[in-house]
Design a protein around this motif. Structure first.
Motif, PDB file in Angstrom:
ATOM      1  N   ILE A  85       0.975  -1.264   0.285  1.00 45.12           N
ATOM      2  CA  ILE A  85       0.114   0.013  -0.080  1.00 45.12           C
ATOM      3  C   ILE A  85       0.921   1.340  -0.481  1.00 45.12           C
ATOM      4  CG2 ILE A  85      -1.919   1.433   2.046  1.00 45.12           C
ATOM      5  CD1 ILE A  85      -2.468  -1.375   1.842  1.00 45.12           C
ATOM      6  N   GLU A  86       1.964   1.564   0.771  1.00 42.18           N
ATOM      7  CA  GLU A  86       2.864   2.191   0.848  1.00 42.18           C
ATOM      8  C   GLU A  86       3.617   3.035  -0.736  1.00 42.18           C
ATOM      9  OE1 GLU A  86       3.568   4.733   3.512  1.00 42.18           O
ATOM     10  OE2 GLU A  86       1.591   3.487   4.655  1.00 42.18           O
ATOM     11  N   HIS A  87       3.662   1.418  -1.728  1.00 38.75           N
ATOM     12  CA  HIS A  87       4.795   1.686  -2.683  1.00 38.75           C
ATOM     13  C   HIS A  87       3.423   2.091  -3.369  1.00 38.75           C
ATOM     14  CE1 HIS A  87       7.009   1.177  -5.844  1.00 38.75           C
ATOM     15  NE2 HIS A  87       6.089   0.492  -6.854  1.00 38.75           N
ATOM     16  N   ALA A  88       1.344   2.350  -3.633  1.00 41.00           N
ATOM     17  CA  ALA A  88       1.236   2.003  -4.036  1.00 41.00           C
ATOM     18  C   ALA A  88       0.612   3.863  -4.428  1.00 41.00           C
ATOM     19  CB  ALA A  88      -0.337   1.544  -4.046  1.00 41.00           C
ATOM     20  N   ARG A  89       0.966   3.973  -2.456  1.00 39.04           N
ATOM     21  CA  ARG A  89       0.587   5.980  -1.898  1.00 39.04           C
ATOM     22  C   ARG A  89       1.836   6.282  -3.018  1.00 39.04           C
ATOM     23  NH1 ARG A  89      -1.176   3.976   3.583  1.00 39.04           N
ATOM     24  NH2 ARG A  89      -2.815   3.923   3.844  1.00 39.04           N
ATOM     25  N   ARG A  90       2.815   5.895  -2.509  1.00 39.58           N
ATOM     26  CA  ARG A  90       4.278   7.044  -2.951  1.00 39.58           C
ATOM     27  C   ARG A  90       4.111   7.341  -4.887  1.00 39.58           C
ATOM     28  NH1 ARG A  90       8.841   6.164  -5.090  1.00 39.58           N
ATOM     29  NH2 ARG A  90       8.622   3.491  -5.506  1.00 39.58           N
ATOM     30  N   GLU A  91       3.433   6.074  -5.478  1.00 40.29           N
ATOM     31  CA  GLU A  91       3.520   6.390  -6.847  1.00 40.29           C
ATOM     32  C   GLU A  91       2.849   7.172  -7.266  1.00 40.29           C
ATOM     33  OE1 GLU A  91       5.539   4.679  -9.171  1.00 40.29           O
ATOM     34  OE2 GLU A  91       6.925   3.663  -8.151  1.00 40.29           O
ATOM     35  N   ILE A  92       1.671   7.126  -7.196  1.00 42.89           N
ATOM     36  CA  ILE A  92      -0.079   8.248  -6.641  1.00 42.89           C
ATOM     37  C   ILE A  92       0.821   9.103  -6.662  1.00 42.89           C
ATOM     38  CG2 ILE A  92      -2.097   8.627  -6.424  1.00 42.89           C
ATOM     39  CD1 ILE A  92      -2.883   5.690  -5.834  1.00 42.89           C
ATOM     40  N   ALA A  93       1.664   9.281  -5.507  1.00 43.63           N
ATOM     41  CA  ALA A  93       1.726  11.319  -5.106  1.00 43.63           C
ATOM     42  C   ALA A  93       2.820  11.635  -5.965  1.00 43.63           C
ATOM     43  CB  ALA A  93       2.797  11.334  -3.538  1.00 43.63           C
ATOM     44  N   SER A  94       3.665  10.406  -6.529  1.00 40.57           N
ATOM     45  CA  SER A  94       4.849  10.728  -7.723  1.00 40.57           C
ATOM     46  C   SER A  94       3.608  11.608  -9.013  1.00 40.57           C
ATOM     47  CB  SER A  94       6.470   9.616  -7.733  1.00 40.57           C
ATOM     48  OG  SER A  94       6.410  10.045  -8.707  1.00 40.57           O
ATOM     49  N   ARG A  95       3.288  10.721  -9.069  1.00 38.85           N
ATOM     50  CA  ARG A  95       2.353  10.806 -10.817  1.00 38.85           C
ATOM     51  C   ARG A  95       1.961  12.265 -10.151  1.00 38.85           C
ATOM     52  NH1 ARG A  95       0.873   4.603 -11.624  1.00 38.85           N
ATOM     53  NH2 ARG A  95       3.077   4.115 -12.634  1.00 38.85           N
ATOM     54  N   ASP A  96       0.778  12.843  -9.455  1.00 34.19           N
ATOM     55  CA  ASP A  96       0.750  13.849  -9.255  1.00 34.19           C
ATOM     56  C   ASP A  96       0.905  14.890  -9.169  1.00 34.19           C
ATOM     57  OD1 ASP A  96      -2.114  12.114  -9.072  1.00 34.19           O
ATOM     58  OD2 ASP A  96      -2.447  12.940  -6.418  1.00 34.19           O
ATOM     59  N   LEU A  97       2.579  15.230  -8.604  1.00 38.64           N
ATOM     60  CA  LEU A  97       3.475  15.821  -8.450  1.00 38.64           C
ATOM     61  C   LEU A  97       3.838  15.941  -9.909  1.00 38.64           C
ATOM     62  CD1 LEU A  97       5.300  17.728  -7.345  1.00 38.64           C
ATOM     63  CD2 LEU A  97       6.681  15.990  -7.006  1.00 38.64           C
ATOM     64  N   ALA A  98       4.482  14.977 -11.013  1.00 46.92           N
ATOM     65  CA  ALA A  98       4.003  15.280 -12.616  1.00 46.92           C
ATOM     66  C   ALA A  98       3.369  16.274 -12.988  1.00 46.92           C
ATOM     67  CB  ALA A  98       4.978  13.858 -12.672  1.00 46.92           C
ATOM     68  N   VAL A  99       2.228  15.710 -12.657  1.00 49.20           N
ATOM     69  CA  VAL A  99       1.386  15.907 -13.449  1.00 49.20           C
ATOM     70  C   VAL A  99       1.284  17.598 -13.374  1.00 49.20           C
ATOM     71  CG1 VAL A  99      -1.450  16.728 -13.605  1.00 49.20           C
ATOM     72  CG2 VAL A  99      -0.035  14.141 -13.562  1.00 49.20           C
TER      73      VAL A  99
END
Length: 111
Positions: A85-99
């Motif tokens: 779950i932590e990895h998924a949260r980090r991936e989502i946050a990373s994509r949101d930041l990139a957008v």
């Protein structure tokens, strides 16, 4: 554990060392480089079973070199383990930041 149980275990351990483990051939076998590396690997698996072997050096670096508390270092490493779950949260946050960064750059370049 009562004092009596603790004393019995202590005496059993002393007997084991006196009668078996202190024998020179047993001691020599247990101190070979292969035996020591197997013992270290076994302890490592027991203590860090939650951490994939390829991320254990990173965990040790965080705890020993960076002096990050073990619980926080564990959360950091768990964020790197795919499927958690932590990895998924980090991936989502990373994509949101990139957008968000892309949108800001496009707005700046529009003028």
């Amino acid at each position: 554990m009562t004092d009596e149980q603790r004393d019995r275990l202590r005496e059993k351990g002393r007997r084991l060392v006196r009668d078996f483990l202190s024998q020179p051939e047993i001691h020599a076998r247990s101190q070979t480089p292969e035996a020591r590396s197997a013992a270290v690997a076994s302890t490592d698996r027991a203590k860090f079973g939650w951490c994939p072997p390829e991320l254990r050096p990173a965990y040790h670096r965080l705890v020993r070199t960076k002096r990050i508390p073990a619980a926080e270092a564990r959360r950091i490493i768990e964020a790197e383990i795919a499927g958690t779950i932590e990895h998924a949260r980090r991936e989502i946050a990373s994509r949101d930041l990139a957008v968000r960064l892309r949108q800001e750059r496009q707005r700046r370049e529009a003028y």
